[in-house]
Every structure is written in structure tokens, then in C-alpha cells.
Design an enzyme around this catalytic site. Structure first.
Site, PDB file in Angstrom:
ATOM      1  N   GLY A  16       0.786  -1.236   0.000  1.00 16.28           N
ATOM      2  CA  GLY A  16       0.000   0.000   0.000  1.00 16.28           C
ATOM      3  C   GLY A  16       0.813   1.279   0.000  1.00 16.28           C
ATOM      4  O   GLY A  16       0.311   2.350   0.294  1.00 16.28           O
ATOM      5  N   LYS A  17       2.096   1.164  -0.368  1.00 14.68           N
ATOM      6  CA  LYS A  17       2.999   2.318  -0.340  1.00 14.68           C
ATOM      7  C   LYS A  17       2.502   3.462  -1.217  1.00 14.68           C
ATOM      8  O   LYS A  17       2.369   4.601  -0.777  1.00 14.68           O
ATOM      9  CB  LYS A  17       4.381   1.897  -0.779  1.00 14.68           C
ATOM     10  N   THR A  18       2.242   3.151  -2.482  1.00 17.05           N
ATOM     11  CA  THR A  18       1.846   4.215  -3.411  1.00 17.05           C
ATOM     12  C   THR A  18       0.511   4.823  -3.022  1.00 17.05           C
ATOM     13  O   THR A  18       0.329   6.039  -3.054  1.00 17.05           O
ATOM     14  CB  THR A  18       1.792   3.662  -4.851  1.00 17.05           C
ATOM     15  N   THR A  19      -0.411   3.972  -2.599  1.00 18.23           N
ATOM     16  CA  THR A  19      -1.736   4.444  -2.182  1.00 18.23           C
ATOM     17  C   THR A  19      -1.632   5.399  -1.011  1.00 18.23           C
ATOM     18  O   THR A  19      -2.199   6.500  -1.023  1.00 18.23           O
ATOM     19  CB  THR A  19      -2.637   3.246  -1.811  1.00 18.23           C
ATOM     20  N   GLU A  35       7.781   6.037  -7.526  1.00 21.03           N
ATOM     21  CA  GLU A  35       8.741   5.229  -8.274  1.00 21.03           C
ATOM     22  C   GLU A  35       8.127   4.796  -9.611  1.00 21.03           C
ATOM     23  O   GLU A  35       6.916   4.668  -9.742  1.00 21.03           O
ATOM     24  CB  GLU A  35       9.145   3.983  -7.477  1.00 21.03           C
ATOM     25  N   ASP A  86       6.999   7.135  -2.328  1.00 22.91           N
ATOM     26  CA  ASP A  86       6.527   5.761  -2.100  1.00 22.91           C
ATOM     27  C   ASP A  86       7.696   4.775  -2.117  1.00 22.91           C
ATOM     28  O   ASP A  86       7.493   3.564  -2.319  1.00 22.91           O
ATOM     29  CB  ASP A  86       5.446   5.370  -3.121  1.00 22.91           C
ATOM     30  N   ARG A 138      -3.611  -8.210  -2.658  1.00 24.58           N
ATOM     31  CA  ARG A 138      -3.545  -6.841  -3.173  1.00 24.58           C
ATOM     32  C   ARG A 138      -2.792  -6.762  -4.505  1.00 24.58           C
ATOM     33  O   ARG A 138      -3.125  -5.965  -5.372  1.00 24.58           O
ATOM     34  CB  ARG A 138      -2.912  -5.917  -2.132  1.00 24.58           C
ATOM     35  N   GLU A 140      -2.783  -9.156  -6.683  1.00 21.39           N
ATOM     36  CA  GLU A 140      -3.752  -9.670  -7.668  1.00 21.39           C
ATOM     37  C   GLU A 140      -4.793  -8.607  -8.001  1.00 21.39           C
ATOM     38  O   GLU A 140      -5.127  -8.374  -9.155  1.00 21.39           O
ATOM     39  CB  GLU A 140      -4.433 -10.930  -7.116  1.00 21.39           C
ATOM     40  N   PHE A 188      -6.728   2.087   4.958  1.00 25.13           N
ATOM     41  CA  PHE A 188      -6.772   3.527   4.681  1.00 25.13           C
ATOM     42  C   PHE A 188      -7.331   3.822   3.294  1.00 25.13           C
ATOM     43  O   PHE A 188      -7.418   4.963   2.886  1.00 25.13           O
ATOM     44  CB  PHE A 188      -5.381   4.165   4.838  1.00 25.13           C
TER      45      PHE A 188
HETATM   46  N1  LIG Z   1      -4.775  -0.557   3.426  1.00 27.64           N
HETATM   47  C1  LIG Z   1      -5.349  -1.026   2.304  1.00 27.64           C
HETATM   48  N2  LIG Z   1      -6.566  -1.586   2.366  1.00 27.64           N
HETATM   49  C2  LIG Z   1      -7.139  -2.090   1.257  1.00 27.64           C
HETATM   50  N3  LIG Z   1      -6.575  -2.072   0.023  1.00 27.64           N
HETATM   51  C3  LIG Z   1      -5.351  -1.507  -0.075  1.00 27.64           C
HETATM   52  C4  LIG Z   1      -4.678  -0.963   1.045  1.00 27.64           C
HETATM   53  N4  LIG Z   1      -3.490  -0.477   0.622  1.00 27.64           N
HETATM   54  C5  LIG Z   1      -3.419  -0.714  -0.698  1.00 27.64           C
HETATM   55  N5  LIG Z   1      -4.526  -1.327  -1.128  1.00 27.64           N
HETATM   56  C6  LIG Z   1      -4.785  -1.771  -2.508  1.00 27.64           C
HETATM   57  O1  LIG Z   1      -3.767  -2.751  -2.789  1.00 27.64           O
HETATM   58  C7  LIG Z   1      -3.213  -2.556  -4.118  1.00 27.64           C
HETATM   59  C8  LIG Z   1      -1.706  -2.279  -3.995  1.00 27.64           C
HETATM   60  O2  LIG Z   1      -1.519  -0.987  -3.411  1.00 27.64           O
HETATM   61  P1  LIG Z   1      -0.225  -0.121  -3.801  1.00 27.64           P
HETATM   62  O3  LIG Z   1      -0.377   1.203  -3.128  1.00 27.64           O
HETATM   63  O4  LIG Z   1      -0.056  -0.131  -5.291  1.00 27.64           O
HETATM   64  O5  LIG Z   1       0.934  -0.985  -3.124  1.00 27.64           O
HETATM   65  P2  LIG Z   1       2.543  -0.803  -3.230  1.00 27.64           P
HETATM   66  O6  LIG Z   1       2.794   0.596  -3.735  1.00 27.64           O
HETATM   67  O7  LIG Z   1       3.035  -1.037  -1.835  1.00 27.64           O
HETATM   68  O8  LIG Z   1       3.011  -1.863  -4.181  1.00 27.64           O
HETATM   69  C9  LIG Z   1      -3.980  -1.402  -4.730  1.00 27.64           C
HETATM   70  O9  LIG Z   1      -5.019  -1.949  -5.554  1.00 27.64           O
HETATM   71  C10 LIG Z   1      -4.582  -0.669  -3.537  1.00 27.64           C
HETATM   72  O10 LIG Z   1      -5.826  -0.058  -3.858  1.00 27.64           O
HETATM   73  N1  LIG Z   2      14.085  -6.482  -8.562  1.00 27.36           N
HETATM   74  C1  LIG Z   2      13.561  -5.328  -8.128  1.00 27.36           C
HETATM   75  N2  LIG Z   2      12.225  -5.162  -8.229  1.00 27.36           N
HETATM   76  C2  LIG Z   2      11.751  -4.002  -7.759  1.00 27.36           C
HETATM   77  C3  LIG Z   2      12.543  -2.972  -7.200  1.00 27.36           C
HETATM   78  N3  LIG Z   2      11.725  -1.936  -6.831  1.00 27.36           N
HETATM   79  C4  LIG Z   2      10.483  -2.317  -7.165  1.00 27.36           C
HETATM   80  N4  LIG Z   2      10.497  -3.554  -7.735  1.00 27.36           N
HETATM   81  C5  LIG Z   2       9.337  -4.266  -8.282  1.00 27.36           C
HETATM   82  C6  LIG Z   2       8.494  -4.954  -7.257  1.00 27.36           C
HETATM   83  C7  LIG Z   2       7.121  -4.804  -7.811  1.00 27.36           C
HETATM   84  O1  LIG Z   2       6.874  -5.818  -8.782  1.00 27.36           O
HETATM   85  C8  LIG Z   2       7.148  -3.464  -8.543  1.00 27.36           C
HETATM   86  C9  LIG Z   2       6.671  -2.312  -7.684  1.00 27.36           C
HETATM   87  O2  LIG Z   2       7.359  -2.376  -6.473  1.00 27.36           O
HETATM   88  P1  LIG Z   2       6.642  -1.859  -5.106  1.00 27.36           P
HETATM   89  O3  LIG Z   2       7.681  -2.065  -4.061  1.00 27.36           O
HETATM   90  O4  LIG Z   2       6.282  -0.443  -5.361  1.00 27.36           O
HETATM   91  O5  LIG Z   2       5.449  -2.715  -4.900  1.00 27.36           O
HETATM   92  O6  LIG Z   2       8.525  -3.270  -8.906  1.00 27.36           O
HETATM   93  C10 LIG Z   2      13.951  -3.179  -7.124  1.00 27.36           C
HETATM   94  O7  LIG Z   2      14.736  -2.313  -6.663  1.00 27.36           O
HETATM   95  N5  LIG Z   2      14.392  -4.373  -7.616  1.00 27.36           N
END
Ligand SMILES: Nc1ncnc2c1ncn2[C@@H]1O[C@H](COP(=O)(O)OP(=O)(O)O)[C@@H](O)[C@H]1O
Ligand SMILES: Nc1nc2c(ncn2[C@H]2C[C@H](O)[C@@H](COP(=O)(O)O)O2)c(=O)[nH]1
Length: 213
Positions: A16-19, A35, A86, A138, A140, A188
Site C-alpha cells: 500500500g505504499k503508493t496508495t 517510483e 513511495d 492486493r 492480484e 486507509f
Molecule cells: N490498506 C489497504 N486496504 C485495502 N486495500 C489496499 C490498502 N493499501 C493498498 N490497497 C490496494 O492494494 C493494491 C496495492 O496498493 P499499492 O499502493 O499499489 O501498493 P505498493 O505501492 O506497496 O506496491 C492497490 O489496488 C490498492 O488499492
Molecule cells: N528487482 C527489483 N524489483 C523491484 C525494485 N523496486 C520495485 N520492484 C518491483 C516490485 C514490484 O513488482 C514493482 C513495484 O514495487 P513496489 O515495491 O512499489 O510494490 O517493482 C527493485 O529495486 N528491484
């Protein structure tokens, strides 16, 4: 250390980092540093064959993030304009330490420090954790085609590596607050009270930092 708030949200894939970073950016009206993912031409191949594609994948992420950090340093941090991101640049070491063989990781680590040691570092970290089941659901739900090949074992090991990194980071940097949040308990996205709870924690952290400055 830079005084202007530079907040980052970290944690394993799909947590949920980006969210959350986007929600905080909107609330505080801070610049959002997001990112890149889909622009990495190697990531899809990486999930099909990590050994074959790891070096190009890691180097692409490193070079892109170096440029991003250089830009926010020049355009925001040096102009006392807050940023929320994020990712933390240390994530590159978490991923690369597992995907690269030792000799290549040694080279990668040297390049990492050459490029990033003089870049700005976040001064507030939000560390999101969640169960493997939640992460898989999430990922998926997000539905990135290239992530369909992420193995549960890879994700489980990544979560462990994040925990170990955060434990080490807290010991090395006691001056940088880390807000630990349970991504299984805090929704959130659908629960405004949960988001407000996080916003209140972050607000307190920002105020504490400014009084210490
Ligand atoms: N706290 C939460 N509760 C429910 N759904 C969430 C939550 N945080 C993220 N999500 C959902 O999970 C998916 C991944 O979130 P995202 O922010 O892209 O994760 P990350 O940036 O960590 O990879 C998105 O579809 C988002 O809407
Ligand atoms: N091998 C690596 N993969 C990475 C790196 N940073 C991100 N990622 C991949 C993981 C996910 O498939 C996607 C998004 O990453 P989130 O952490 O935002 O979920 O990109 C990396 O440094 N090396």
C-alpha cells in the site's frame, strides 16, 4: 540532516505504499515522488527468470531512482519544499542483495553508494507490513500483468528481508522516526478513520521534528 519534511512509505510489494503516499501528498499538499515500475523494460523478464535478468533490472531501478532523487533535491528539498515518496532508496539494496550473486552485488553496492550517498534521505519513514495473504490479494487486485509470476516464496522472503532491514535501520539511525503500521488492520483505502489515524501520527512526527530542528 535536511530539515524540510521528506516522508517515505516503505514495505513489501503490494502493501500500500503508493496508495498511502498519494493520500498523504494530497492531505499535506507535499510533492509526491512516485517510483517508476511499468517503464522498467526488464521487470517482466525478471519475474520469469531472475538469474538471467536481475542485473539489468536492479541497475535500471537504481539509475532511474538516482535521477529522481537528484531532481527532487534540486527542485524541492534545496528549496525547502516538502516531499512524500513511495520508496526509500535503500529498497534497492534489499532487492539486489537477494537477486544478485555475491560478486555482482559487490559491484552493484559500490555503484549504489557512488550514486546515492550525497542524495537526500527521508527524515520520517512509515513502515507498512502485512501478511503474505494480504500482499498476494492486493497484488492480484492491482492486476499488473508482469506481477502474475511473482512467487509467494519470493514475496515471503522479501517481507522477512524488509523486517531485518528496518530493524538494522532503526539501530543505525535512532534520530529518524519510523512509524510502524499494520497493513492487515488499517484499511486507509476504504476507512476514513484509519487514514485520519495515520495522518495524525504523521502530523505529530512532523511537528516533533520541527521543534527539535
Ligand atoms: N490498506 C489497504 N486496504 C485495502 N486495500 C489496499 C490498502 N493499501 C493498498 N490497497 C490496494 O492494494 C493494491 C496495492 O496498493 P499499492 O499502493 O499499489 O501498493 P505498493 O505501492 O506497496 O506496491 C492497490 O489496488 C490498492 O488499492
Ligand atoms: N528487482 C527489483 N524489483 C523491484 C525494485 N523496486 C520495485 N520492484 C518491483 C516490485 C514490484 O513488482 C514493482 C513495484 O514495487 P513496489 O515495491 O512499489 O510494490 O517493482 C527493485 O529495486 N528491484
Amino acid at each position: 540532516m535536511n530539515q524540510v519534511p521528506f516522508i517515505t512509505v516503505e514495505g513489501p510489494i503490494g502493501v500500500g505504499k503508493t496508495t498511502l503516499a498519494t493520500a498523504l501528498s494530497t492531505h499535506f499538499n507535499y510533492h509526491l515522488l512516485k517510483e517508476i515500475v511499468d517503464e522498467n523494460p526488464f521487470l517482466g523478464k525478471f519475474y520469469e527468470n531472475i538469474d538471467e535478468w536481475s542485473f539489468q533490472t536492479e541497475m535500471f531501478f537504481l539509475c532511474n531512482r538516482y535521477k529522481q532523487l537528484k531532481d527532487i533535491k534540486d527542485r524541492y528539498i534545496l528549496n525547502d519544499m516538502p516531499v512524500v515518496a513511495d520508496y526509500h532508496i535503500f529498497k534497492n539494496l534489499i532487492f539486489a542483495s537477494k537477486s544478485l550473486e555475491a560478486p555482482e552485488y559487490k559491484k552493484y553496492e559500490q555503484i549504489y553508494h557512488i550514486l546515492t550517498d550525497d542524495m537526500p534521505r527521508p527524515n520520517i519513514i512509515i513502515y507498512l507490513r502485512a501478511s503474505l495473504d494480504t500482499l498476494l490479494k492486493r497484488i492480484e487486485k492491482r492486476g499488473r500483468e508482469i506481477e502474475k509470476n511473482i512467487s509467494p516464496l519470493y514475496l515471503e522472503q522479501l517481507s522477512i528481508d524488509y523486517d531485518l532491514k528496518m530493524q538494522a535501520f532503526e539501530k543505525q539511525h535512532p534520530d529518524i522516526p519510523i512509524l510502524h503500521l499494520d497493513g492487515d488492520q488499517l484499511d486507509f483505502v476504504h476507512n476514513k478513520n484509519d487514514l485520519q489515524y495515520i495522518i495524525d501520527m504523521v502530523t505529530t512526527s512532523i511537528q516533533t521534528r520541527s521543534t527539535k530542528a
